[in-house]
Design an enzyme around this catalytic site. Structure first.
Site, mmCIF file in Angstrom:
data_model
loop_
_atom_site.group_PDB
_atom_site.id
_atom_site.type_symbol
_atom_site.label_atom_id
_atom_site.label_comp_id
_atom_site.label_asym_id
_atom_site.label_seq_id
_atom_site.Cartn_x
_atom_site.Cartn_y
_atom_site.Cartn_z
ATOM 1 N N TYR A 145 0.856 -1.185 0.000
ATOM 2 C CA TYR A 145 0.000 0.000 0.000
ATOM 3 C C TYR A 145 0.889 1.230 0.000
ATOM 4 O O TYR A 145 1.876 1.289 0.728
ATOM 5 C CB TYR A 145 -0.893 0.015 1.248
ATOM 6 C CG TYR A 145 -1.753 1.253 1.372
ATOM 7 C CD1 TYR A 145 -2.811 1.483 0.493
ATOM 8 C CD2 TYR A 145 -1.516 2.191 2.373
ATOM 9 C CE1 TYR A 145 -3.602 2.622 0.611
ATOM 10 C CE2 TYR A 145 -2.302 3.333 2.498
ATOM 11 C CZ TYR A 145 -3.341 3.541 1.615
ATOM 12 O OH TYR A 145 -4.125 4.667 1.729
ATOM 13 N N ASP A 240 9.261 2.601 0.182
ATOM 14 C CA ASP A 240 8.203 3.271 0.933
ATOM 15 C C ASP A 240 8.302 2.776 2.376
ATOM 16 O O ASP A 240 7.854 1.688 2.706
ATOM 17 C CB ASP A 240 6.839 2.950 0.315
ATOM 18 C CG ASP A 240 5.701 3.660 1.044
ATOM 19 O OD1 ASP A 240 5.962 4.258 2.109
ATOM 20 O OD2 ASP A 240 4.554 3.605 0.547
ATOM 21 N N LYS A 268 3.935 8.648 9.205
ATOM 22 C CA LYS A 268 3.645 8.053 10.520
ATOM 23 C C LYS A 268 4.624 8.493 11.616
ATOM 24 O O LYS A 268 4.520 9.621 12.077
ATOM 25 C CB LYS A 268 3.520 6.531 10.366
ATOM 26 C CG LYS A 268 2.398 6.216 9.370
ATOM 27 C CD LYS A 268 1.917 4.802 9.304
ATOM 28 C CE LYS A 268 0.644 4.733 8.475
ATOM 29 N NZ LYS A 268 0.763 4.092 7.180
HETATM 30 C C1 LIG Z 1 0.210 4.690 5.791
HETATM 31 C C2 LIG Z 1 0.994 4.449 4.560
HETATM 32 C C3 LIG Z 1 0.954 5.319 3.461
HETATM 33 C C4 LIG Z 1 0.013 6.494 3.398
HETATM 34 O O1 LIG Z 1 0.276 7.420 4.375
HETATM 35 P P1 LIG Z 1 -0.894 8.479 4.771
HETATM 36 O O2 LIG Z 1 -0.231 9.360 5.782
HETATM 37 O O3 LIG Z 1 -2.011 7.651 5.321
HETATM 38 O O4 LIG Z 1 -1.257 9.187 3.537
HETATM 39 C C5 LIG Z 1 1.794 5.088 2.397
HETATM 40 N N1 LIG Z 1 2.634 4.037 2.394
HETATM 41 C C6 LIG Z 1 2.696 3.177 3.425
HETATM 42 C C7 LIG Z 1 3.665 2.051 3.384
HETATM 43 C C8 LIG Z 1 1.867 3.346 4.535
HETATM 44 O O5 LIG Z 1 1.913 2.471 5.533
#
Ligand SMILES: *Cc1c(COP(=O)(O)O)cnc(C)c1O
Length: 406
Positions: A145, A240, A268
Site C-alpha cells: 500500500y 516506501d 507516521k
Molecule cells: C500509511 C501508509 C501510506 C500512506 O500514508 P498516509 O499518511 O495515510 O497518507 C503510504 N505508504 C505506506 C507504506 C503506509 O503504511
C-alpha cells in the site's frame, strides 16, 4: 444517557454529515457489526472511549505513536512551541533541526523535503523519479500500500499479466497504463519486464516490509534483485518506509538490509502523531525539486512547526536502548497473544520487531472478544498491530495477561 446510547448517537450523527461516518475508511468497523468507538482521550498504552471504558491500544493510530499516547516529553515540546505560534508559512528552526537530525543519521538521505502525509510523500517521490529519469512507467507490487494517489490505486489486471486495472473508480485509464503490478517475490516476471521495458521504467516502488495487508516479510535476496535491475536500467528504487521507517530501527528496513534506495518515503512516526510525511534521498535527485529544479511540489502547511516539534521530540528518544526494550516487550506481548489465541480463532501470529499480525480464521470473533476484554486491535483483518514504548512496562503486561484470561 447510558453509554451504548451515547456511542450510537455519535456515530449516527456522524453518518448524516460524513460519508460512512468516518474520515478514513479503515476506521469504520465495516463488517464488524459494531459502531466505531468514539475516543475521548488517550494516555500511554491506553485509549478511553466516550463511555469511559479503557482499552489497551495496539492500533496506536496505525503506527505513528511509537512512544505511546501523550508522551510527556513530546507533550512538553509541543507546549513550548505552541506558545510561540503554530504556522508561519515561512522558514523556521524546527524543520531545519528535524532535517539535520535525519540527514546526519541515515546515510542515503542526503536531502529531505517535508510534506503532510505518507500519500503526499509517495506522490512527490514518483513525480521526482519521473522527472529525474524522463520516463513514465512505474512498477509496484500487489500487497503493498502506498497511500491513495491515483497511480498507486492500481491492482493486477485479470487478463494479460502486465496489464493493470484501477482499484478505485475515478482513476483515469492513462494512469493505469503507466503502472505495472507484479507479485511480491516474483523475480522471473521482474526480470522479464525489465528486459522488455527497462528503458521506459522510471521507478520501482515497494514497501521493503509490506505491513498493510498483513505482515509480508520479504526475502532480502528479492529486495537486492530490485537494486540490481533498477541500477542496470537507470531506473530509481523507491523504498516506501512510511510504516517501517523509524520502526524497525532508526534507519528502517533500508538500514536493516544494508540497501540504499535512491529515494525513501517516510510518514507516521516521523511526525510523532502529527501530520508529517517526507521524501528523502540522493542529493542529485532531490535537487530536481522546485525551487532548484523543475519538478514541482509545494504545501501551505508543509513542515508545520508543531508537527516538526512532535517529530523531533519523538525521534530524539529512539536510541539503541529504546529499540532493544521495545523488541523485548514486543516479543513477550506476541507470546501472550499466542498462548491465549492459538489455535482456535487464530491460525498464526507473524511478528517482526514491534509489528505483529494476528492471522485469524474469524476476524469478527477475534475483534469482538478482544474488544470486550478491553483490548483494541485495528478494526480490520489486514492491519498489523503496533507495540509502543508505553507498552513496555510490567503494569501493561500484567493487565494484558489478565484480559487475555478468558
Ligand atoms: C500509511 C501508509 C501510506 C500512506 O500514508 P498516509 O499518511 O495515510 O497518507 C503510504 N505508504 C505506506 C507504506 C503506509 O503504511
Amino acid at each position: 444517557m447510558n453509554g451504548v446510547c451515547a456511542m450510537t448517537s455519535y456515530f449516527e450523527r456522524s453518518l448524516k454529515v460524513v460519508p460512512g461516518g468516518v474520515h478514513s475508511p479503515v476506521r469504520s468497523f465495516k463488517g464488524l457489526h459494531t459502531s466505531p468507538l468514539f475516543i475521548e482521550r488517550a494516555e500511554g498504552g491506553c485509549l478511553y472511549d466516550t463511555d469511559g471504558k479503557s482499552y489497551i491500544d495496539f492500533c496506536m493510530s496505525f503506527g505513528p505513536l511509537i512512544l505511546g499516547h501523550k508522551d510527556p516529553e513530546v507533550e512538553e515540546s509541543l507546549r513550548l512551541a505552541l506558545g510561540k505560534g503554530w504556522t508561519y508559512g515561512a522558514s523556521e528552526r524546527y524543520s531545519l533541526e528535524l532535517a539535520e537530525y535525519i540527514v546526519e543519521r541515515i546515510p542515503f538521505v542526503q536531502q529531505i523535503r517535508f510534506v503532510n502525509s505518507g500519500t503526499e510523500a509517495v506522490m512527490t517521490a514518483l513525480r521526482l523519479a519521473r522527472g529525474y529519469t524522463g520516463r513514465d512507467k512505474v512498477i509496484k507490487f500487489s500487497g503493498c500500500y502506498h497511500g491513495h494517489c491515483d497511480s498507486m490505486l492500481i491492482k493486477a489486471g485479470s487478463g494479460v499479466a502486465s496489464l493493470a486495472e484501477a482499484s478505485s473508480l475515478g482513476v483515469p485509464l492513462g494512469v493505469t497504463q503507466d503502472t505495472y503490478v507484479l507479485e511480491l517475490g516474483d523475480t522471473r516476471r521482474l526480470t522479464q519486464l525489465f528486459d522488455e521495458q527497462g528503458t521506459k521504467i522510471a521507478a520501482v516502488i515497494i514497501e521493503p516490509l509490506p505491513a498493510n495487508n498483513g505482515l509480508l516479510i520479504q526475502d532480502p535476496q528479492f529486495l537486492r534483485e530490485l537494486v540490481n535491475h533498477t541500477k542496470r536500467f537507470g531506473a530509481l528504487l523507491i523504498f516506501d518506509e512510511v510504516i517501517s521507517g523509524f520502526r524497525t530501527g532508526f534507519g528502517g528496513m533500508s538500514s536493516a538490509l544494508g540497501i540504499n534506495p535512491d529515494l525513501v518515503t517516510y510518514g507516521k512516526i516521523i511526525g510523532g502523531g502529527l501530520p508529517v510525511g517526507a521524501v528523502g534521498g540522493k542529493h542529485e535527485i532531490m535537487q530536481m525539486l522546485a525551487p532548484v529544479g523543475d519538478v514541482y511540489q509545494a504545501g501551505t502547511l508543509s513542515a508545520n512547526p508543531l508537527a516538526m516539534v512532535a517529530g523531533l521530540a519523538t525521534l530524539k528518544k529512539l536510541n539503541v536502548d529504546f529499540y532493544a526494550r521495545l523488541d523485548k516487550y514486543s516479543n513477550a506481548i506476541v507470546e501472550l497473544f499466542r498462548r491465549a489465541l492459538l489455535p482456535r480463532i487464530v491460525s498464526e501470529i507473524i511478528s517482526y520487531r514491534s509489528l505483529f499480525w494476528i492471522k485469524s480464521t474469524n476476524f469478527y470473533e477475534l475483534f469482538q472478544r478482544t474488544l470486550q476484554q478491553g483490548i483494541y486491535l485495528a478494526p480490520s483483518a489486514c492491519e498489523v498491530g503496533f507495540v509502543s514504548g508505553a507498552h513496555c512496562c510490567d503494569k501493561v503486561m500484567e493487565s494484558l495477561e489478565q484480559k487475555l484470561r478468558w
